[in-house]
Motif scaffolding. Sequence first.
Motif, PDB file in Angstrom:
ATOM      1  N   PRO A  49       0.847  -1.214   0.000  1.00 25.90           N
ATOM      2  CA  PRO A  49       0.000   0.000   0.000  1.00 25.90           C
ATOM      3  C   PRO A  49       0.875   1.254   0.000  1.00 25.90           C
ATOM      4  N   THR A  50       0.274   2.303  -0.466  1.00 26.96           N
ATOM      5  CA  THR A  50       0.951   3.586  -0.458  1.00 26.96           C
ATOM      6  C   THR A  50       0.776   4.238   0.922  1.00 26.96           C
ATOM      7  N   ILE A  51       1.554   5.295   1.109  1.00 29.80           N
ATOM      8  CA  ILE A  51       1.448   5.998   2.397  1.00 29.80           C
ATOM      9  C   ILE A  51       0.056   6.592   2.569  1.00 29.80           C
ATOM     10  N   THR A  52      -0.528   7.091   1.490  1.00 21.99           N
ATOM     11  CA  THR A  52      -1.882   7.658   1.565  1.00 21.99           C
ATOM     12  C   THR A  52      -2.893   6.594   1.936  1.00 21.99           C
ATOM     13  N   GLN A  53      -2.774   5.388   1.365  1.00 17.58           N
ATOM     14  CA  GLN A  53      -3.695   4.298   1.680  1.00 17.58           C
ATOM     15  C   GLN A  53      -3.554   3.858   3.133  1.00 17.58           C
ATOM     16  N   ILE A  54      -2.343   3.820   3.613  1.00 17.47           N
ATOM     17  CA  ILE A  54      -2.129   3.443   5.009  1.00 17.47           C
ATOM     18  C   ILE A  54      -2.744   4.474   5.945  1.00 17.47           C
ATOM     19  N   ARG A  55      -2.544   5.747   5.627  1.00 13.38           N
ATOM     20  CA  ARG A  55      -3.100   6.809   6.457  1.00 13.38           C
ATOM     21  C   ARG A  55      -4.635   6.748   6.457  1.00 13.38           C
ATOM     22  N   GLN A  56      -5.241   6.528   5.295  1.00 14.12           N
ATOM     23  CA  GLN A  56      -6.705   6.441   5.218  1.00 14.12           C
ATOM     24  C   GLN A  56      -7.233   5.231   5.985  1.00 14.12           C
ATOM     25  N   TYR A  57      -6.502   4.128   5.897  1.00 13.56           N
ATOM     26  CA  TYR A  57      -6.929   2.932   6.628  1.00 13.56           C
ATOM     27  C   TYR A  57      -6.893   3.172   8.135  1.00 13.56           C
ATOM     28  N   ASN A  58      -5.843   3.809   8.586  1.00 11.69           N
ATOM     29  CA  ASN A  58      -5.735   4.096  10.023  1.00 11.69           C
ATOM     30  C   ASN A  58      -6.855   5.046  10.480  1.00 11.69           C
ATOM     31  N   GLU A  59      -7.167   6.029   9.638  1.00 17.23           N
ATOM     32  CA  GLU A  59      -8.257   6.937  10.001  1.00 17.23           C
ATOM     33  C   GLU A  59      -9.600   6.209  10.060  1.00 17.23           C
ATOM     34  N   ASP A  60      -9.844   5.290   9.114  1.00 13.79           N
ATOM     35  CA  ASP A  60     -11.099   4.541   9.125  1.00 13.79           C
ATOM     36  C   ASP A  60     -11.190   3.640  10.354  1.00 13.79           C
ATOM     37  N   CYS A  61     -10.091   3.051  10.740  1.00 11.72           N
ATOM     38  CA  CYS A  61     -10.091   2.200  11.942  1.00 11.72           C
ATOM     39  C   CYS A  61     -10.297   3.035  13.201  1.00 11.72           C
ATOM     40  N   ALA A  62      -9.759   4.248  13.199  1.00  9.43           N
ATOM     41  CA  ALA A  62      -9.874   5.091  14.393  1.00  9.43           C
ATOM     42  C   ALA A  62     -11.281   5.647  14.575  1.00  9.43           C
ATOM     43  N   LYS A  63     -12.086   5.714  13.487  1.00  4.40           N
ATOM     44  CA  LYS A  63     -13.441   6.253  13.602  1.00  4.40           C
ATOM     45  C   LYS A  63     -14.283   5.449  14.589  1.00  4.40           C
ATOM     46  N   LYS A  64     -14.089   4.154  14.617  1.00  5.13           N
ATOM     47  CA  LYS A  64     -14.856   3.319  15.543  1.00  5.13           C
ATOM     48  C   LYS A  64     -14.605   3.746  16.985  1.00  5.13           C
ATOM     49  N   TYR A  65     -13.382   3.994  17.320  1.00  3.66           N
ATOM     50  CA  TYR A  65     -13.045   4.356  18.696  1.00  3.66           C
ATOM     51  C   TYR A  65     -13.386   5.824  18.991  1.00  3.66           C
ATOM     52  N   LYS A  66     -13.324   6.656  17.959  1.00  2.59           N
ATOM     53  CA  LYS A  66     -13.759   8.041  18.156  1.00  2.59           C
ATOM     54  C   LYS A  66     -15.252   8.103  18.467  1.00  2.59           C
ATOM     55  N   ALA A  67     -16.051   7.337  17.718  1.00  4.94           N
ATOM     56  CA  ALA A  67     -17.489   7.306  17.978  1.00  4.94           C
ATOM     57  C   ALA A  67     -17.773   6.724  19.353  1.00  4.94           C
ATOM     58  N   MET A  68     -17.038   5.692  19.727  1.00  5.05           N
ATOM     59  CA  MET A  68     -17.229   5.096  21.054  1.00  5.05           C
ATOM     60  C   MET A  68     -16.862   6.090  22.137  1.00  5.05           C
ATOM     61  N   SER A  69     -15.809   6.875  21.917  1.00  2.00           N
ATOM     62  CA  SER A  69     -15.407   7.878  22.893  1.00  2.00           C
ATOM     63  C   SER A  69     -16.483   8.957  23.038  1.00  2.00           C
ATOM     64  N   CYS A  70     -17.093   9.350  21.918  1.00  3.58           N
ATOM     65  CA  CYS A  70     -18.159  10.359  21.986  1.00  3.58           C
ATOM     66  C   CYS A  70     -19.344   9.844  22.798  1.00  3.58           C
ATOM     67  N   LEU A  71     -19.736   8.602  22.580  1.00  2.00           N
ATOM     68  CA  LEU A  71     -20.871   8.035  23.315  1.00  2.00           C
ATOM     69  C   LEU A  71     -20.560   7.908  24.801  1.00  2.00           C
ATOM     70  N   GLN A  72     -19.366   7.471  25.120  1.00  2.02           N
ATOM     71  CA  GLN A  72     -18.998   7.326  26.533  1.00  2.02           C
ATOM     72  C   GLN A  72     -18.888   8.671  27.237  1.00  2.02           C
ATOM     73  N   SER A  73     -18.452   9.695  26.504  1.00  5.09           N
ATOM     74  CA  SER A  73     -18.354  11.025  27.102  1.00  5.09           C
ATOM     75  C   SER A  73     -19.703  11.722  27.181  1.00  5.09           C
ATOM     76  N   GLY A  74     -20.692  11.218  26.447  1.00  4.10           N
ATOM     77  CA  GLY A  74     -22.003  11.858  26.402  1.00  4.10           C
ATOM     78  C   GLY A  74     -23.004  11.310  27.387  1.00  4.10           C
ATOM     79  N   VAL A  75     -22.550  10.523  28.347  1.00  5.83           N
ATOM     80  CA  VAL A  75     -23.463   9.989  29.363  1.00  5.83           C
ATOM     81  C   VAL A  75     -22.810  10.139  30.734  1.00  5.83           C
ATOM     82  N   LEU A  76     -23.636  10.179  31.772  1.00  3.84           N
ATOM     83  CA  LEU A  76     -23.111  10.212  33.132  1.00  3.84           C
ATOM     84  C   LEU A  76     -22.528   8.853  33.515  1.00  3.84           C
ATOM     85  N   ASP A  77     -21.763   8.847  34.607  1.00  7.65           N
ATOM     86  CA  ASP A  77     -21.082   7.613  35.016  1.00  7.65           C
ATOM     87  C   ASP A  77     -22.060   6.487  35.328  1.00  7.65           C
TER      88      ASP A  77
END
Length: 306
Positions: A49-77
């Motif tokens: 893969p090219t550097i651009t493809q690797i960077r895009q893949y990493n960003e797509d994988c990170a979206k799952k954890y970003k969304a999970m972080s938003c949900l966890q931060s959007g609720v009380l303990d």
Amino acid sequence: MSFSPPPPPVFAGENYSIWDVKMRTYLQAHNLWNVVQNDTEPPPLRANPTITQIRQYNEDCAKKYKAMSCLQSGVLDMIFTRIMACDSPKQAWDKLKEEFQGSEKTRQQQLINLRRNFENLRMKESETVKQYADRIMATVNNIRLLGDDFSDQRVVEKVITTLPEKYESKISSLKDSRDLSTIPLTDLINALYAQEQRRANRMEEYSEGAFQARGREGSNSSSSFKGNKPWTEKKDKGKKEATKRKFPPYAHCKKTNHLEKYCWYKPDIQCRGCKQLGHIKKVCKNKPKPQLHHQNQAQTAEDVEA
């Protein structure tokens, strides 16, 4: 221009439908809502893969954890503990929806109740058009939060058909000038509110005019009091009317010009002159007759000579 959205809305256990809309918009602003909806992993990288493809893949994988972080931060303990074991943002989202919004059957029952409340709404005589519109929109918004497509035209029809009789002239004029099937709700409410304001202004002017008229009548009557003294005339007139008034004849005196309690010949009353019952001293026939002054002087002279 860069956009920095505010922190995610925090869910405290109440008004889930409102938090649902806010959090969905927040995730869309971060380009994360598709991850919550689809819950799919990005395709693996190809060989070399090219550097651009690797960077895009990493960003797509990170979206799952970003969304999970938003949900966890959007609720009380206390609510976070219910989704902390979830492996994906979709799983966490569905768990919150099932617990706080209920099942599909529960949601349908809520919609039925809200639609019934909407049909039973009527305008009260004590409220204004805007107050009535706010009550209608509160019910309509709750229906829309549950996912039902509730058009503005149904709200307009509801307002028109449930207004009191005093708004019929305004509705008729609007029908002549505009197509009520396409009129926006805000235009309808503003037109009816303007009529309310005009009616209120006319009532205020009428009240002020009536008050000033009463003030002029009061000043005229006060001036007449000074010259003619009408209270004395009223007093004399009252006495004359009292003497002309007829009462049932009393059993002891047979007269009809007085009440029984004022009768001079009541059987239980005692005369202060003769001490007998049945009359007062004013009409007593046994009281001693007064002697003339000269008779008293003659009697005194005779007594002196004796």
